[in-house]
Scaffold this motif. Sequence first.
Motif, PDB file in Angstrom:
ATOM      1  N   GLN A   1     -29.828 -33.452 -24.962  1.00  0.00           N
ATOM      2  CA  GLN A   1     -28.426 -33.220 -25.303  1.00  0.00           C
ATOM      3  C   GLN A   1     -28.333 -33.103 -26.811  1.00  0.00           C
ATOM      4  O   GLN A   1     -28.484 -34.091 -27.537  1.00  0.00           O
ATOM      5  N   LEU A   2     -28.120 -31.897 -27.295  1.00  0.00           N
ATOM      6  CA  LEU A   2     -28.047 -31.678 -28.728  1.00  0.00           C
ATOM      7  C   LEU A   2     -26.693 -32.132 -29.268  1.00  0.00           C
ATOM      8  O   LEU A   2     -25.674 -32.117 -28.575  1.00  0.00           O
ATOM      9  N   GLY A   3     -26.691 -32.529 -30.537  1.00  0.00           N
ATOM     10  CA  GLY A   3     -25.455 -32.888 -31.214  1.00  0.00           C
ATOM     11  C   GLY A   3     -25.019 -34.321 -31.052  1.00  0.00           C
ATOM     12  O   GLY A   3     -24.012 -34.736 -31.630  1.00  0.00           O
ATOM     13  N   VAL A   4     -25.770 -35.117 -30.276  1.00  0.00           N
ATOM     14  CA  VAL A   4     -25.395 -36.521 -30.036  1.00  0.00           C
ATOM     15  C   VAL A   4     -26.616 -37.414 -30.192  1.00  0.00           C
ATOM     16  O   VAL A   4     -27.614 -37.228 -29.489  1.00  0.00           O
ATOM     17  N   LYS A   5     -26.536 -38.379 -31.124  1.00  0.00           N
ATOM     18  CA  LYS A   5     -27.593 -39.377 -31.294  1.00  0.00           C
ATOM     19  C   LYS A   5     -27.140 -40.689 -30.661  1.00  0.00           C
ATOM     20  O   LYS A   5     -25.983 -41.086 -30.785  1.00  0.00           O
ATOM     21  N   THR A   6     -28.068 -41.379 -29.974  1.00  0.00           N
ATOM     22  CA  THR A   6     -27.739 -42.665 -29.355  1.00  0.00           C
ATOM     23  C   THR A   6     -28.661 -43.757 -29.877  1.00  0.00           C
ATOM     24  O   THR A   6     -29.705 -43.485 -30.481  1.00  0.00           O
ATOM     25  N   SER A   7     -28.276 -44.992 -29.620  1.00  0.00           N
ATOM     26  CA  SER A   7     -29.029 -46.141 -30.131  1.00  0.00           C
ATOM     27  C   SER A   7     -30.404 -46.273 -29.496  1.00  0.00           C
ATOM     28  O   SER A   7     -31.319 -46.849 -30.082  1.00  0.00           O
ATOM     29  N   THR A   8     -30.564 -45.742 -28.286  1.00  0.00           N
ATOM     30  CA  THR A   8     -31.840 -45.858 -27.573  1.00  0.00           C
ATOM     31  C   THR A   8     -32.611 -44.545 -27.521  1.00  0.00           C
ATOM     32  O   THR A   8     -33.748 -44.522 -27.059  1.00  0.00           O
TER      33      THR A   8
ATOM     34  N   ARG B   1     -22.190 -38.006 -33.822  1.00  0.00           N
ATOM     35  CA  ARG B   1     -21.995 -36.674 -33.240  1.00  0.00           C
ATOM     36  C   ARG B   1     -21.998 -35.650 -34.369  1.00  0.00           C
ATOM     37  O   ARG B   1     -21.372 -35.864 -35.409  1.00  0.00           O
ATOM     38  N   ARG B   2     -22.731 -34.562 -34.139  1.00  0.00           N
ATOM     39  CA  ARG B   2     -22.808 -33.515 -35.154  1.00  0.00           C
ATOM     40  C   ARG B   2     -22.552 -32.160 -34.491  1.00  0.00           C
ATOM     41  O   ARG B   2     -22.878 -31.969 -33.313  1.00  0.00           O
ATOM     42  N   PRO B   3     -22.013 -31.228 -35.258  1.00  0.00           N
ATOM     43  CA  PRO B   3     -21.848 -29.884 -34.699  1.00  0.00           C
ATOM     44  C   PRO B   3     -23.202 -29.232 -34.450  1.00  0.00           C
ATOM     45  O   PRO B   3     -24.174 -29.516 -35.145  1.00  0.00           O
ATOM     46  N   VAL B   4     -23.239 -28.385 -33.434  1.00  0.00           N
ATOM     47  CA  VAL B   4     -24.475 -27.683 -33.077  1.00  0.00           C
ATOM     48  C   VAL B   4     -24.278 -26.192 -33.353  1.00  0.00           C
ATOM     49  O   VAL B   4     -23.393 -25.565 -32.765  1.00  0.00           O
ATOM     50  N   ALA B   5     -25.103 -25.678 -34.244  1.00  0.00           N
ATOM     51  CA  ALA B   5     -25.058 -24.249 -34.542  1.00  0.00           C
ATOM     52  C   ALA B   5     -26.493 -23.778 -34.713  1.00  0.00           C
ATOM     53  O   ALA B   5     -27.005 -23.682 -35.842  1.00  0.00           O
ATOM     54  N   VAL B   6     -27.161 -23.549 -33.586  1.00  0.00           N
ATOM     55  CA  VAL B   6     -28.577 -23.179 -33.626  1.00  0.00           C
ATOM     56  C   VAL B   6     -28.800 -21.917 -32.800  1.00  0.00           C
ATOM     57  O   VAL B   6     -28.049 -21.618 -31.875  1.00  0.00           O
ATOM     58  N   THR B   7     -29.842 -21.207 -33.140  1.00  0.00           N
ATOM     59  CA  THR B   7     -30.215 -20.001 -32.406  1.00  0.00           C
ATOM     60  C   THR B   7     -31.459 -20.280 -31.568  1.00  0.00           C
ATOM     61  O   THR B   7     -32.148 -21.285 -31.768  1.00  0.00           O
ATOM     62  N   ARG B   8     -31.740 -19.379 -30.651  1.00  0.00           N
ATOM     63  CA  ARG B   8     -32.960 -19.479 -29.848  1.00  0.00           C
ATOM     64  C   ARG B   8     -34.187 -19.488 -30.754  1.00  0.00           C
ATOM     65  O   ARG B   8     -35.137 -20.240 -30.519  1.00  0.00           O
TER      66      ARG B   8
ATOM     67  N   LEU C   1     -33.607 -29.577 -35.955  1.00  0.00           N
ATOM     68  CA  LEU C   1     -32.543 -28.585 -35.819  1.00  0.00           C
ATOM     69  C   LEU C   1     -31.310 -28.933 -36.656  1.00  0.00           C
ATOM     70  O   LEU C   1     -30.396 -28.114 -36.781  1.00  0.00           O
ATOM     71  N   GLY C   2     -31.282 -30.166 -37.171  1.00  0.00           N
ATOM     72  CA  GLY C   2     -30.178 -30.579 -38.028  1.00  0.00           C
ATOM     73  C   GLY C   2     -28.947 -31.075 -37.313  1.00  0.00           C
ATOM     74  O   GLY C   2     -27.925 -31.363 -37.942  1.00  0.00           O
ATOM     75  N   CYS C   3     -29.020 -31.207 -35.983  1.00  0.00           N
ATOM     76  CA  CYS C   3     -27.839 -31.622 -35.230  1.00  0.00           C
ATOM     77  C   CYS C   3     -28.032 -32.948 -34.500  1.00  0.00           C
ATOM     78  O   CYS C   3     -27.083 -33.510 -33.961  1.00  0.00           O
ATOM     79  N   GLY C   4     -29.259 -33.433 -34.457  1.00  0.00           N
ATOM     80  CA  GLY C   4     -29.545 -34.640 -33.696  1.00  0.00           C
ATOM     81  C   GLY C   4     -29.600 -34.343 -32.199  1.00  0.00           C
ATOM     82  O   GLY C   4     -29.134 -33.291 -31.741  1.00  0.00           O
TER      83      GLY C   4
ATOM     84  N   GLY D   1     -37.786 -35.698 -28.351  1.00  0.00           N
ATOM     85  CA  GLY D   1     -36.458 -35.108 -28.277  1.00  0.00           C
ATOM     86  C   GLY D   1     -35.631 -35.404 -29.513  1.00  0.00           C
ATOM     87  O   GLY D   1     -34.938 -34.516 -30.047  1.00  0.00           O
ATOM     88  N   GLU D   2     -35.691 -36.646 -29.985  1.00  0.00           N
ATOM     89  CA  GLU D   2     -34.965 -37.005 -31.202  1.00  0.00           C
ATOM     90  C   GLU D   2     -35.489 -36.227 -32.404  1.00  0.00           C
ATOM     91  O   GLU D   2     -34.709 -35.760 -33.249  1.00  0.00           O
ATOM     92  N   ASP D   3     -36.818 -36.085 -32.474  1.00  0.00           N
ATOM     93  CA  ASP D   3     -37.417 -35.369 -33.604  1.00  0.00           C
ATOM     94  C   ASP D   3     -37.038 -33.888 -33.603  1.00  0.00           C
ATOM     95  O   ASP D   3     -36.779 -33.302 -34.661  1.00  0.00           O
ATOM     96  N   ILE D   4     -37.008 -33.287 -32.413  1.00  0.00           N
ATOM     97  CA  ILE D   4     -36.586 -31.887 -32.318  1.00  0.00           C
ATOM     98  C   ILE D   4     -35.128 -31.749 -32.773  1.00  0.00           C
ATOM     99  O   ILE D   4     -34.760 -30.821 -33.500  1.00  0.00           O
ATOM    100  N   GLY D   5     -34.286 -32.703 -32.355  1.00  0.00           N
ATOM    101  CA  GLY D   5     -32.884 -32.681 -32.769  1.00  0.00           C
ATOM    102  C   GLY D   5     -32.721 -32.775 -34.271  1.00  0.00           C
ATOM    103  O   GLY D   5     -31.878 -32.086 -34.870  1.00  0.00           O
TER     104      GLY D   5
END
Length: 332
Positions: free
Chosen positions: A99-106, A116-123, A212-215, A205-209
């Motif tokens: 789930q892009l744009g949302v970071k959680t504690s776990t 929560r961050r905006p998501v503006a990414v391309t393929r 991408l700059g959105c978490g 998954g967190e690292d990929i987020g």
Amino acid sequence: MSSSTDFAPEQAPAAPARAPRQRIQRRPVHGVLLLDKPLGLSSNDALQKAKWLLRAEKAGHTGTLDPLATGLLPLCFGAGTKFSQVSLDADKAYEAVLQLGVKTSTGDAEGEVLERRPVAVTREQIEAACAAFTGEIDQVPPMHSALKHEGKALYDYARQGITIERPARRVTIHRIDILDWQDGEAQQLRIAVRCTKGTYIRTLGEDIGERLGCGAHLSALRRTGSGPLRVEDAITLDALAAMSEDERLALLRPPDSLLQDWPALRLDAGEAGRFLSGLRRRVAAADAGQVRVYGPEPQAFLGSAHVKAGELIADRLLSPQEVQSLLAGPGA
């Protein structure tokens, strides 16, 4: 006048005695069961349910799946438990939803939302981010993991708000394939990952987020493979429970199914007996770090070994009773 069916309080009939709980009769069961673990169940709970259904004396699983994860969980019974480490050490395959744009504690859907961050990414950006984490990488294990620190799991410290410094570990991501990218409101990325043991897909998954700059956080995880084993060949607990006892036993794969990628050596009856006693044997074979060894019968699996300087050296041996039980077939 009271009828004969009336009772004074002191004459009330005693409650019927509870029937004693029936004890299950355990028995030797040997082999490997491929289980499709359901959501919300721990790996150990899944193991205990399957062990009860098979009435098995001895059982173990081959690598923990979080309760929030589903998929392939190879279960070893009897002689199969001697080779569970092979599956533990094997490469793993997963399908994950980020789930892009949302970071959680776990780092997964169970934790509190931290940001929560905006998501503006391309393929193309997603492909580049996945490529950046393909190959050998250093990964810091998450605090919400079962790794031990001074005898206590890291997640126990995390629940107390304590952070323990964790050294990075070298893992290998063989490949990351993009299966689906839902832009718009969903902002979900589904990927397939092939990696070495000890890789945390949640951390990936967190690292990929972050790349991408959105978490991101892991919203779903399914293990699809372990070494040569595939989830398509696995059975659910519900389906297992609906079967007869003979049908359950027929699902068991032989212990050497965990070693099917290894080269095989076959010994004659005399040499097989000596090998089972632990003696080194001279063989006409090239050096090999891992081999599976068989007796003269087609299915007479004897154990694992390695070959060094023309000698066959046993690593994990079946007992003669286990060999005969496997030759006799399930339920024998």
